[in-house]
Design a protein around this motif. Structure first.
Motif, PDB file in Angstrom:
ATOM      1  N   MET A   1      21.392  -1.843 -47.250  1.00  0.00           N
ATOM      2  CA  MET A   1      20.981  -2.398 -48.538  1.00  0.00           C
ATOM      3  C   MET A   1      20.917  -3.907 -48.401  1.00  0.00           C
ATOM      4  O   MET A   1      21.909  -4.535 -48.122  1.00  0.00           O
ATOM      5  N   LEU A   6      18.898  -5.375 -53.773  1.00  0.00           N
ATOM      6  CA  LEU A   6      19.970  -5.648 -54.714  1.00  0.00           C
ATOM      7  C   LEU A   6      19.452  -6.438 -55.905  1.00  0.00           C
ATOM      8  O   LEU A   6      19.754  -6.128 -57.067  1.00  0.00           O
ATOM      9  N   ILE A   9      17.365  -4.279 -58.190  1.00  0.00           N
ATOM     10  CA  ILE A   9      18.144  -3.415 -59.075  1.00  0.00           C
ATOM     11  C   ILE A   9      18.813  -4.243 -60.151  1.00  0.00           C
ATOM     12  O   ILE A   9      18.844  -3.873 -61.329  1.00  0.00           O
TER      13      ILE A   9
ATOM     14  N   ILE B 132      20.786   4.420 -49.907  1.00  0.00           N
ATOM     15  CA  ILE B 132      21.571   3.374 -49.266  1.00  0.00           C
ATOM     16  C   ILE B 132      22.015   3.938 -47.927  1.00  0.00           C
ATOM     17  O   ILE B 132      22.741   4.933 -47.883  1.00  0.00           O
ATOM     18  N   SER B 140      28.539  -3.245 -47.066  1.00  0.00           N
ATOM     19  CA  SER B 140      27.614  -2.316 -47.721  1.00  0.00           C
ATOM     20  C   SER B 140      28.291  -1.630 -48.896  1.00  0.00           C
ATOM     21  O   SER B 140      27.639  -1.313 -49.887  1.00  0.00           O
ATOM     22  N   TYR B 141      29.631  -1.400 -48.796  1.00  0.00           N
ATOM     23  CA  TYR B 141      30.330  -0.862 -49.951  1.00  0.00           C
ATOM     24  C   TYR B 141      30.236  -1.823 -51.123  1.00  0.00           C
ATOM     25  O   TYR B 141      30.008  -1.422 -52.265  1.00  0.00           O
ATOM     26  N   PHE B 143      27.943  -4.156 -51.659  1.00  0.00           N
ATOM     27  CA  PHE B 143      26.577  -4.181 -52.195  1.00  0.00           C
ATOM     28  C   PHE B 143      26.293  -2.944 -53.023  1.00  0.00           C
ATOM     29  O   PHE B 143      25.687  -3.011 -54.084  1.00  0.00           O
ATOM     30  N   GLY B 144      26.749  -1.808 -52.512  1.00  0.00           N
ATOM     31  CA  GLY B 144      26.459  -0.585 -53.245  1.00  0.00           C
ATOM     32  C   GLY B 144      27.176  -0.537 -54.583  1.00  0.00           C
ATOM     33  O   GLY B 144      26.585  -0.242 -55.613  1.00  0.00           O
ATOM     34  N   LEU B 145      28.480  -0.864 -54.558  1.00  0.00           N
ATOM     35  CA  LEU B 145      29.257  -0.736 -55.786  1.00  0.00           C
ATOM     36  C   LEU B 145      28.844  -1.743 -56.832  1.00  0.00           C
ATOM     37  O   LEU B 145      28.696  -1.412 -57.999  1.00  0.00           O
ATOM     38  N   GLY B 147      26.138  -3.664 -56.756  1.00  0.00           N
ATOM     39  CA  GLY B 147      24.709  -3.808 -56.964  1.00  0.00           C
ATOM     40  C   GLY B 147      24.169  -2.650 -57.755  1.00  0.00           C
ATOM     41  O   GLY B 147      23.653  -2.787 -58.852  1.00  0.00           O
ATOM     42  N   LYS B 148      24.342  -1.457 -57.202  1.00  0.00           N
ATOM     43  CA  LYS B 148      23.737  -0.300 -57.856  1.00  0.00           C
ATOM     44  C   LYS B 148      24.632   0.237 -58.948  1.00  0.00           C
ATOM     45  O   LYS B 148      24.154   0.601 -60.011  1.00  0.00           O
ATOM     46  N   TYR B 149      25.946   0.332 -58.679  1.00  0.00           N
ATOM     47  CA  TYR B 149      26.830   0.993 -59.617  1.00  0.00           C
ATOM     48  C   TYR B 149      27.638  -0.006 -60.417  1.00  0.00           C
ATOM     49  O   TYR B 149      28.812   0.216 -60.687  1.00  0.00           O
TER      50      TYR B 149
ATOM     51  N   LEU C  59      30.683   5.942 -52.162  1.00  0.00           N
ATOM     52  CA  LEU C  59      30.884   5.141 -53.356  1.00  0.00           C
ATOM     53  C   LEU C  59      31.440   5.987 -54.482  1.00  0.00           C
ATOM     54  O   LEU C  59      32.248   5.527 -55.281  1.00  0.00           O
TER      55      LEU C  59
END
Lengths: 519, 190, 99
Positions: A1, A6, A9, B132, B140-141, B143-145, B147-149, C59
């Motif tokens: 990602m 980012l 989104i 992802i 990346s955790y 960014f994922g948490l 960013g997306k969540y 996640l």
């Protein structure tokens, strides 16, 4: 990602679209803060602030609904936000004021309750606000992560609210029982989500995608893979967890004990809002392009059996109870059965286009009837909140005719007696069932209405029963149970308003019925 | 080597997991639970999620189970000595266990799951578009948490607030001191 | 190892947890078995996440651990409050509510 994705989104993170949920959540913080900062002699202003915020929010949401109905979509934007996590559609305009109204009614009943109990108040209102905000978020979800997080906030908030009366054995017992059974349902929900995630992301299968928990991706996947055993198991597990919240038959074991032991405002919130949130989540999953819409044919037979069992079991068990909260709990199971008949019609999509409006109307009438009943119960009950028995109401008519009359209106509306609005709500569901040719369910529903009239009328009959043991001069020497409490003017006004609206909607329902097609 | 590690850690997890409901003393049960959690953390590490393994040990075994052990010690409940054989619930539990296990084994026999785990180096190329890609690093955790969540994280904050408020309310009894004084008065007047 | 092996391990762990919740009468052990079930589902999520080369599963485990922690905290608070009043943690003793 990478940073670009980012940023893409993050640009869809429009927090202001969630202004009602944020208002309620922040109001919980405000209440807790005010409780600390305000000097002790101004304590009632904390709760009054909570009420004012809720009333203001309800007003704004009703104005929003008005704007939405007027068709001006520029002021009420529809779309998906937060990178697909949230979708705000037309039905959000209807559900948000419903939950805030239920919250406001619960504030009223909690006010009556806290006058009689020695408990700290602010935490209750704060947690209840958070739970209502989560319920509103549940109906907005477009991704299973949002779905899960909102559902868990509701569940854990209710653990706290059920066990709130910390000095009462009943409340704590109800809390631990609700926690263990609710925890099991959480585990089953997570199992369903894990299986759906796993099988939906499996690139060897057709229809798999990179984000299988997004509702639209799940729908695409389920359409291509409806016969896979893992998919079926996953769908059943997720629906089982929703059935727990609604209170349908294999998962209703918690209802009598938890309804009886929990403080009365929590019971009222559980009976109305939790049920409504579960039904709304079910409708959300089976919407037009909703996540489980391809699984309709698989799910309908199983849900039909569950509905019939809930209708029959709920009513037959309620006959045997004299404790009022237990009776209302099991009768709530039969109301859940009615709502499931309508939900089944919605899932089958058989051309009854007004069914979702009818469901919301039924929920609204159920809200009015329930809160009237719980209001009377709170006004009359003494310190012992759990032992509210039917036979405590004997002779209510003689000393408090207003309360007896309002009780009759509320209970009659729950039972579905014409000309009260409960009858119109049930009639709408029956008409839809007839139009959809679901005759077995319709027959079971009619039989269950007859059974429910029996136990509801037992209660009304007790209230209007001439207490022949007491002559006039003995009325002053009667034991304290017979001297019923008088409501304060706020309670009496609200009871009268609710009762009058039940009667008025029974005689003139056309305004609300015509809105069913606008849903 | 990987196979051996998998079998060893699975055996550790399952056997200690089995001892949790079976052991009579809750303290023993808690110890077995910690062992089970460490086994699971090992399995996480074997699956390439090193951050998750560390999180599991720190939070689950290190905070939640320590809380359990505190409470078990505080309560000091005696171990169940004479338990009359509760046959109906034993039968119900056994039936549930068998049904679930059979269900899982049936699910495990489906062909699309009977493939070995893909190699981690191919993560970028083999992942679906819009996903992802799997990456063991903490970046990346993050960014994922966040960013997306982002929204679920904020809602989690309020969930934790509600739980915290509830726990403080349930544990703190303001009138404990005055109740104790009342008891002293009662005893004195007898 | 094959994905199905991880599924079987997680499945047996989940079944053991369900077995414990239905069988044991000690509230603390019931709560621990509940945690066992949630842990099994976490294992399933991470395994699927690796199998599909998708980070979403990992996640989700974050959220699952948070929910489990909050639930345990509230559960233990209720158990302690009950113990102070009834001197026991056996669920069989919590029968004050009858019809």
């Amino acid at each position: 990602m990478d940073i670009e994705t980012l940023q893409n989104i993050a640009s869809t993170n429009e927090w202001l679209r969630l202004w009602p949920e944020m208002t309620l959540a922040v109001s919980a913080l405000v209440l807790l803060l005010l409780d600390v900062l305000i000097p002790a002699r101004l304590n009632q202003w904390v709760v009054r602030t909570g009420v004012i915020i809720n009333v203001g929010l309800l007003g704004c949401l009703l104005a929003d609904l008005w704007v939405h109905l007027a068709g001006d979509s520029s002021l009420y934007p529809v779309g998906t936000y937060f990178g697909g996590l949230i979708q705000i559609g037309g039905d959000a305009a209807w559900y948000r004021p419903f939950f805030v109204l239920a919250n406001l009614m619960m504030f009223w009943i909690a006010g009556i309750y806290f006058r009689k109990q020695q408990l700290v108040r602010t935490e209750f209102y704060a947690v209840a606000n958070i739970v209502t905000a989560a319920m509103m978020l549940l109906t907005l979800s477009n991704h299973f992560v949002t779905f899960f997080v909102a559902l868990e906030t509701i569940t854990i908030g209710f653990y706290v609210l059920v066990a709130y009366s910390r000095r009462s054995n009943f409340s704590l017992e109800a809390g631990i029982k609700y926690l263990i059974i609710g925890g099991t349902s959480t585990a089953i929900l997570m199992l369903g989500l894990a299986l759906l995630y796993g099988i939906g992301g499996n690139l060897q299968l057709e229809g798999a995608s990179g984000d299988p928990l997004l509702f639209s991706n799940a729908a695409t996947f389920l359409e291509a893979n409806a016969d896979n055993i893992i998919t079926k198991f996953a769908v059943l597990a997720i629906l089982a967890s929703l059935a727990f919240k609604i209170g349908l038959v294999p998962f209703q074991i918690w209802i009598p004990d938890v309804y009886q032991g929990a403080p009365t405002p929590t019971t009222s919130l559980l009976a109305v809002s939790s049920k409504a949130a579960g039904v709304a989540a079910l409708l959300l999953l089976f919407k037009e392009n909703g996540a489980f819409s391809p699984m309709g044919e698989f799910v309908v037979p199983i849900l039909s059996i569950v509905t019939i069992a809930s209708l029959i079991y709920g009513n037959i068990t309620a006959v045997g109870y004299t404790n009022l909260k237990r009776m209302l709990g099991m009768s709530g199971v039969s109301h859940a059965g009615f709502l499931m008949i309508a939900a089944l019609i919605y899932i089958r999509g058989d051309g009854v286009f007004w069914i979702s409006g009818a469901i919301l109307f039924y929920l609204f009438i159920y809200l009015l009837g329930s809160f009237v009943t719980f209001g009377i119960m709170s006004v009359i009950s003494g310190d012992e909140d759990e032992d509210q028995d039917m036979y405590d109401y004997t002779g209510l008519y003689q000393t408090r005719p207003f309360q007896a009359g309002v009780l009759a209106i509320g209970v009659g509306s729950l039972a579905g007696i014409p000309p009260l609005s409960g009858f119109i709500a049930k009639l709408g569901l029956f008409m839809a069932a007839f139009q959809s040719e679901m005759y077995l369910l319709l027959g079971t529903a009619v039989v269950s209405v007859v059974i429910s009239i029996y136990y509801y009328f037992k209660w009304i009959r007790e209230a209007f029963h001439q207490d022949t043991a007491l002559g006039d001069e003995e009325l002053d020497n009667a034991n304290s149970k017979k001297i019923f409490a008088a409501p304060k003017w706020v309670d009496a006004t609200l009871l009268a308003a609710l009762g009058l609206s039940i009667i008025w909607l029974g005689f003139f329902p056309s305004n609300l019925i015509s809105s069913w097609s606008l849903f | 080597m990987q196979d051996f590690l998998f079998y060893f850690l699975s055996a550790l997890t399952l056997i200690s997991g089995l001892m949790v409901p079976v052991s009579k003393n809750p303290v023993n049960g808690a110890m077995y639970m910690i062992l089970c959690l460490i086994g699971t953390a090992g399995l996480f590490a074997l699956l390439g999620s090193y951050f998750m393994a560390a999180l599991q040990v720190l939070v689950y075994a290190g905070a939640i189970m320590v809380l359990f052990i505190f409470i078990i010690m505080l309560i000091n409940a005696p171990a169940e000595t004479k338990r009359k054989r509760d046959i109906p619930s034993l039968i119900a539990a056994a039936i549930a266990f068998l049904m679930l296990t059979v269900g899982f084994v049936m699910m495990a026999m489906s062909p699309e799951l009977n493939q070995p785990m893909p190699a981690l180096e191919d993560a970028e190329t083999l992942a679906a578009e819009g996903a992802i890609p799997f990456d063991g690093s903490a970046k990346s955790y993050g960014f994922g948490l966040y960013g997306k969540y982002m929204l679920p994280i904020q809602v989690m904050g309020f969930l934790l607030l509600a739980a915290m408020v509830g726990v403080i309310h349930l544990s703190k009894d303001l009138h404990a001191r005055s109740q104790a004084m009342l008891k002293v008065k009662e005893n004195a007047s007898e | 190892m094959l994905m199905s092996h991880y599924l079987v391990v997680a499945g047996i762990l989940f079944s053991i947890g369900m077995f414990g919740v239905l069988l044991r009468r000690n509230t603390l052990v019931m709560l621990m078995c509940l945690e066992l079930m949630l842990n099994a589902v976490n294992l399933l999520f991470v395994a699927f996440s690796r199998y599909n080369l998708n980070l979403d599963g990992n996640l989700f485990v974050f959220f699952a651990i948070t929910v489990a922690a909050a639930e345990v905290a509230v559960g233990l608070a209720i158990v302690v409050a009950l113990f102070k009043r009834k001197d026991t943690v056996q669920v069989d003793a919590f029968t004050e509510m009858k019809n």
